[in-house]
Structures are given as C-alpha cells and as structure tokens.
Design an enzyme around this catalytic site. Structure first.
Site, PDB file in Angstrom:
ATOM      1  N   CYS A  84       0.803  -1.230   0.000  1.00  0.00           N
ATOM      2  CA  CYS A  84       0.000   0.000   0.000  1.00  0.00           C
ATOM      3  C   CYS A  84       0.834   1.277   0.000  1.00  0.00           C
ATOM      4  O   CYS A  84       0.292   2.362  -0.160  1.00  0.00           O
ATOM      5  CB  CYS A  84      -0.908   0.019   1.224  1.00  0.00           C
ATOM      6  SG  CYS A  84       0.061   0.012   2.734  1.00  0.00           S
ATOM      7  N   CYS A 142      -0.763  -5.486   6.721  1.00  0.00           N
ATOM      8  CA  CYS A 142      -0.484  -4.257   7.465  1.00  0.00           C
ATOM      9  C   CYS A 142       0.315  -4.544   8.734  1.00  0.00           C
ATOM     10  O   CYS A 142       1.055  -3.680   9.213  1.00  0.00           O
ATOM     11  CB  CYS A 142      -1.775  -3.568   7.860  1.00  0.00           C
ATOM     12  SG  CYS A 142      -2.925  -3.398   6.503  1.00  0.00           S
TER      13      CYS A 142
HETATM   14 FE1  FES Z   1      -1.224   0.288   4.408  1.00  0.00          FE
HETATM   15 FE2  FES Z   1      -2.612  -1.068   6.124  1.00  0.00          FE
HETATM   16  S1  FES Z   1      -3.276  -0.388   4.181  1.00  0.00           S
HETATM   17  S2  FES Z   1      -0.575  -0.447   6.292  1.00  0.00           S
END
Ligand code: FES
Length: 127
Positions: free
Chosen positions: A37, A106
């Site tokens: 992400c 994450c």
């Molecule tokens: Fe990036 Fe959770 S979506 S750390």
C-alpha cells in the site's frame, strides 16, 4: 468484531494508540515501507541492560497499521532484545483478537520495524 471486521481491541488501539511519537537520540531505529500500500512505519527504542526500556512509533498507515504498532510497542516494552526479536506479526494479530485477512499485510510493518530497530541497536553496539 465490528462491521468491517476489526476486533474491539484493534479499535481501542486505533482510537487510543499507545507510545506514539519519536524518541530523541534512540539507541535503535527501524523504518519500513509496505510494498502493498506504500504506507510507512518508524520504530524507536531505548535499551537498558539488554532490555527494551522505552519504545515508540510513528506511522503513516491505516487502522490496522496503527493498532498493530501500538500493540507491538506494548508487547515489546520491558522484554529482553532476544525475546522482543521473536515477536511475530501473528503474535501481534493474535493478541489483538485477530485481523481481517485482507489486513494481515499491514501487521508486517510493526513487527518488521521492531526487528530493524533491534538490528540497528546491535549494529551500533558492535562499533
Ligand atoms: Fe497500508 Fe494497512 S493499508 S498499512
């Protein structure tokens, strides 16, 4: 579990994160990015007699990243470096009452940043 699948503990650590901020002159520092992400995590430690005396984090991340970091700092505080380095993302997720499967990536951030901070401390200590 909440509607989006977060446990009560996750939401508590997200709303009231523990040990947030930077430490001045840390003995160890770890920074990681999440390739999935693009979020970022920093972990700061102070070490006394081979134990984690102080630990804080800063993150630009999602709910799960904040909650797992907060929990990781709580779990690592007071532990010896050898014990703290064994904390895995699964340990953190389990202690939080689980994470939705799509958010497990994450939790890498917190555990990895902790391990890097310990590695950084050990490298500095060798010099
Ligand atoms: Fe990036 Fe959770 S979506 S750390």
């Amino acid at each position: 579990m909440s509607e989006i699948g977060y446990s009560k503990k996750v939401l508590d650590h997200f709303m009231n994160p523990r040990n947030v901020g930077a430490l001045e002159n840390p003995d160890g520092y770890g920074k990681v990015g999440n390739p999935v992400c693009g979020d970022l995590m920093e972990m700061f430690i102070k070490v006394k007699e081979e134990k984690i005396d102080e630990i804080t984090f800063r993150t630009f991340g999602c709910t799960a990243a904040i909650a797992t970091s907060s929990m990781t700092t709580e779990m690592a505080k007071g532990k010896t470096l050898d014990e703290a380095v064994k904390i895995t993302r699964k340990d953190v997720a389990d202690t939080l009452g689980g994470l939705p499967p799509q958010k497990m990536h994450c939790s890498n951030l917190a555990a990895d940043a902790l391990h890097l901070a310990i590695e950084d401390y050990r490298q500095r200590a060798e010099k």
